[in-house]
Design a protein around this motif. Structure first.
Motif: not given
Length: 127
Positions: A12-21, A113-117
């Motif tokens: 989930i987190i990997g996909v979310a990071l890719e979407i945010h990028r 969030s500016k940085l998704l993390k």
């Protein structure tokens, strides 16, 4: 092979990071939610979106008492947000959902969030 909550969370987190990028900040919450659901399904995960659930109180059953943004593999609840700042009530809301469903892991993802993390929170219920 059945995936654990932590294995699902990693995906989930990997996909979310890719979407945010790809899209950054600025889309509506529904757009992020739909893209996230689509991409998780593409990975072979079972995803239910906008799942309305009943609440039983003694002899009373309240249909559609609460709604999960996304439920992944019947194990992980995802609450999708697109807000400038997360209100603490969201944490409490996800914890309530976990208790009511007897699930162990919820993830709050704030795509604004500016940085998704910094916009990802894991909430646990006896995990």
């Amino acid at each position: 092979m059945e995936l654990s909550e932590n294995q699902i969370s990693y995906k989930i987190i990997g996909v979310a990071l890719e979407i945010h990028r790809t899209y950054g900040v600025g889309l509506l919450e529904k757009a992020y939610e739909d893209i996230l659901a689509y991409e998780l399904k593409e990975l072979g995960l079972d995803v239910k979106a906008q799942l309305s659930l009943p609440l039983k109180h003694k002899d009373l059953v309240i249909e559609n008492a609460y709604r999960l943004d996304l439920l992944v593999n019947e194990k992980v609840i995802i609450e999708v947000k697109a807000v400038s700042e997360l209100h603490p009530i969201v944490d409490a809301q996800v914890l309530t959902y976990l208790k009511l469903t007897k699930l162990k892991l919820g993830i709050i993802i704030n795509f604004h969030s500016k940085l998704l993390k910094d916009g990802i929170k894991r909430k646990v219920n006896k995990l």
